[in-house]
Design a protein around this motif. Sequence first.
Motif, PDB file in Angstrom:
ATOM      1  N   LEU A  29       0.839  -1.194   0.000  1.00 50.00           N
ATOM      2  CA  LEU A  29       0.000   0.000   0.000  1.00 50.00           C
ATOM      3  C   LEU A  29       0.876   1.246   0.000  1.00 50.00           C
ATOM      4  O   LEU A  29       1.905   1.300   0.683  1.00 50.00           O
ATOM      5  N   VAL A  30       0.462   2.251  -0.779  1.00 50.80           N
ATOM      6  CA  VAL A  30       1.061   3.576  -0.737  1.00 50.80           C
ATOM      7  C   VAL A  30      -0.005   4.543  -0.233  1.00 50.80           C
ATOM      8  O   VAL A  30      -1.115   4.576  -0.764  1.00 50.80           O
ATOM      9  N   LYS A  31       0.334   5.324   0.780  1.00 49.52           N
ATOM     10  CA  LYS A  31      -0.622   6.229   1.419  1.00 49.52           C
ATOM     11  C   LYS A  31      -0.029   7.628   1.491  1.00 49.52           C
ATOM     12  O   LYS A  31       1.120   7.808   1.910  1.00 49.52           O
ATOM     13  N   THR A  32      -0.796   8.618   1.055  1.00 58.61           N
ATOM     14  CA  THR A  32      -0.328  10.001   1.105  1.00 58.61           C
ATOM     15  C   THR A  32      -1.319  10.852   1.892  1.00 58.61           C
ATOM     16  O   THR A  32      -2.531  10.609   1.874  1.00 58.61           O
ATOM     17  N   ILE A  33      -0.778  11.861   2.586  1.00 61.34           N
ATOM     18  CA  ILE A  33      -1.587  12.732   3.441  1.00 61.34           C
ATOM     19  C   ILE A  33      -1.297  14.181   3.059  1.00 61.34           C
ATOM     20  O   ILE A  33      -0.148  14.618   3.045  1.00 61.34           O
ATOM     21  N   PHE A  34      -2.367  14.913   2.748  1.00 60.29           N
ATOM     22  CA  PHE A  34      -2.243  16.302   2.331  1.00 60.29           C
ATOM     23  C   PHE A  34      -3.010  17.213   3.274  1.00 60.29           C
ATOM     24  O   PHE A  34      -4.037  16.830   3.855  1.00 60.29           O
ATOM     25  N   ASP A  35      -2.515  18.444   3.403  1.00 60.08           N
ATOM     26  CA  ASP A  35      -3.261  19.492   4.087  1.00 60.08           C
ATOM     27  C   ASP A  35      -4.367  19.939   3.140  1.00 60.08           C
ATOM     28  O   ASP A  35      -4.096  20.483   2.054  1.00 60.08           O
ATOM     29  N   ALA A  36      -5.615  19.717   3.513  1.00 61.67           N
ATOM     30  CA  ALA A  36      -6.738  20.021   2.627  1.00 61.67           C
ATOM     31  C   ALA A  36      -6.824  21.508   2.283  1.00 61.67           C
ATOM     32  O   ALA A  36      -7.299  21.882   1.207  1.00 61.67           O
ATOM     33  N   GLN A  45      -0.627  20.987   0.473  1.00 66.09           N
ATOM     34  CA  GLN A  45       0.760  20.604   0.726  1.00 66.09           C
ATOM     35  C   GLN A  45       0.837  19.160   1.214  1.00 66.09           C
ATOM     36  O   GLN A  45       0.045  18.717   2.046  1.00 66.09           O
ATOM     37  N   LEU A  46       1.808  18.419   0.698  1.00 67.69           N
ATOM     38  CA  LEU A  46       2.066  17.057   1.154  1.00 67.69           C
ATOM     39  C   LEU A  46       2.677  17.115   2.550  1.00 67.69           C
ATOM     40  O   LEU A  46       3.731  17.738   2.746  1.00 67.69           O
ATOM     41  N   ILE A  47       2.045  16.469   3.525  1.00 63.71           N
ATOM     42  CA  ILE A  47       2.549  16.517   4.901  1.00 63.71           C
ATOM     43  C   ILE A  47       2.916  15.144   5.443  1.00 63.71           C
ATOM     44  O   ILE A  47       3.460  15.031   6.539  1.00 63.71           O
ATOM     45  N   GLY A  48       2.636  14.088   4.672  1.00 62.92           N
ATOM     46  CA  GLY A  48       3.018  12.756   5.122  1.00 62.92           C
ATOM     47  C   GLY A  48       2.886  11.740   4.006  1.00 62.92           C
ATOM     48  O   GLY A  48       2.030  11.885   3.121  1.00 62.92           O
ATOM     49  N   SER A  89      -5.643   9.674  -5.794  1.00 62.42           N
ATOM     50  CA  SER A  89      -6.669   9.094  -4.934  1.00 62.42           C
ATOM     51  C   SER A  89      -7.121  10.064  -3.855  1.00 62.42           C
ATOM     52  O   SER A  89      -8.315  10.130  -3.515  1.00 62.42           O
ATOM     53  N   ALA A  90      -6.183  10.834  -3.316  1.00 63.96           N
ATOM     54  CA  ALA A  90      -6.527  11.777  -2.244  1.00 63.96           C
ATOM     55  C   ALA A  90      -7.529  12.818  -2.715  1.00 63.96           C
ATOM     56  O   ALA A  90      -8.260  13.405  -1.900  1.00 63.96           O
TER      57      ALA A  90
END
Length: 478
Positions: free
Chosen positions: A408-415, A419-422, A470-471
Motif C-alpha cells: 500500500l502507498v498512502k499520502t496525506i495532504f493538508d486540505a 501541501q504534502l505533509i506525510g 486518490s486523495a
Amino acid sequence: MSDYDVIVIGGGPGGYVTAIRSAQLGFKTAVVENKHLGGICLNWGCIPTKALLRSAEVYHYATHAEAYGLTVQGVGFDPAAIVKRSRGVSAQLNAGVGGLLKKNKVDVIWGRAALSAPGTVEVAAAAETEHGKPNPAPRGALGAGTYKAKHVIVATGARPRVLPGLEPDGKLVWTYFEAMVPETMPKKLLVVGSGAIGIEFASFYRTMGAEVTVVEVMGQVMPVEDHEIAEHARKRFEKQGMKILLEAKVTGLKKGADDVTATVELKDGSKQEITVDRVISAVGVVGNIENLGLEKLGVKIERGCVVTDGLGRTNVPGVYAIGDVAGPPMLAHKAEHEGVLTIEAIAGKHVHPMDKRKIPGCTYCHPQVASVGLTEKKAKEEGYDVKVGRFPFVGNGKAIALGEPEGLVKTIFDAKTGQLIGAHMIGAEVTELIQGFVVAMQLETTEEDLMHTVFPHPTLSEMMHESVLSAYGRAIHI
C-alpha cells in the motif's frame, strides 16, 4: 599537543561525514575513534543487517521459485557463510571510510576521548575489544595525547538499551550484536520490541525458518508508523507464521543450559510462558554520553541526550553534538545531515535548522516499510484537515509482474493548502521509493505539482502518483 580547528569525537556516519565536510570547508580536522571507523551503522547495524536480509530475500525467492515458473532443487543455507558475507560487506566499507578520511586529509586519532575543558580533548589509549578481538588502529592513525580545537563536535552514537531482567548475556539473550553473528540458527526465537531493529531481525530469522514470537508493549507493531500501515504489516507478518503479542511485556526470564523460558504478561493481565532457543532484546537505544567530560563542562543533558539548538550547538560555546547522542530520530542519515548543517553553520554559511519531520524512516523487513512526515493520526491531532490517498500494489502492473501484489502507498495532504505533509508505504522496494516523497516535501510540493509530474511506466513509482490522485478522487487504476 596538536592544534586543530575541528575535532570530531566518534567516527560513525555522523562523525566521519562531518569531518570530511569540515576538511572540504578548509578546516584542519581530526576525528577520534575508539572501536571502528563507520561506527555501529556500518559495522554492526544498518549495513550488515541489510546483507543478512538480502541473503534471506534470495533464500525466500529460491524456496518460492515455482511461483515464477522456475525449478530449484536442494535449496539450503549455511549460517557461517551468511555471516561471513555480511561481515565482509562491513569490512569493505570500513576500509572505504578510512580511505575517504585520508583522501580529505582528516587525521584519525585512535583512542578514547574526553573533554577536560572547552576546546581541550584528552585521548587515552583505545582499550575496547569486540567479541574478544582487539580493534587495531588504522594505518597512520595518531594515538593517545592532548589535542586542542576551536570546535569540538560530539558524535559518539548510541548503544542498545538494557531493561532490568532482560540483560543480554551474549549467549541466550542477545542484542543486535549477537543476533548478527549466530553460530547456528535458532529454531525458536523471542524478539522483545517491534521497532525497526526488532522487526528486521524477526523478519530475517522467520524467513530462515525459525518460529518467531514478537512481544511489543505498545498497541501496534512498529509503533512509530502510521496505524494503517502497521496493521497491514502485522497481518503480513502473521500470515508468514510470525506470532505478534501486542500490549504485552516480558516480566521474567528463566535460563536453561541452551534455552530460555520467558514469562509474558498479556493485555488482560494473564501470563503465559514461552520457551525459546534465544531472546533478542530490541527495546531501543540510548546515547553514549558517559565518560566524555560533558557533565564537568556543564553541557545540558535531558533524557539521556545532549541538548542542542538545531544546528548542533550546546549551551557551552565551542562544544557541539550530532546524531544519536543528540536525540531522536536515531538514524544514520539524520546524523550525517545534522553534522553537515553543524559544520556549515560553524563556517558561517547560511543554513536552516533540520526539520525532523522531513527525515524518512525505513525498515527492511519483508514486506519493507518506509515513511516520512506526519501519520494520519498525528496530522489530525495537530489540527490539520486532511485529504488521504491510498493505492494498493495489486493495482500496479510492475508489482504484479514482480510477484509482489501485496502492499500500500498512502499520502496525506493538508486540505487547505494542498501541501504534502506525510507519506507512508509498505511493500516491495518502498525503502527506495520513499525518497520521491521526501524530495517533494523538502520542496513544499502541493498535490497539483505531483499530479502533473510524469511517472515512468511500468514502475512501482506509478503507485505514488495514483496515491496522490486518490486523495483528490482522481485515481485511474482502481
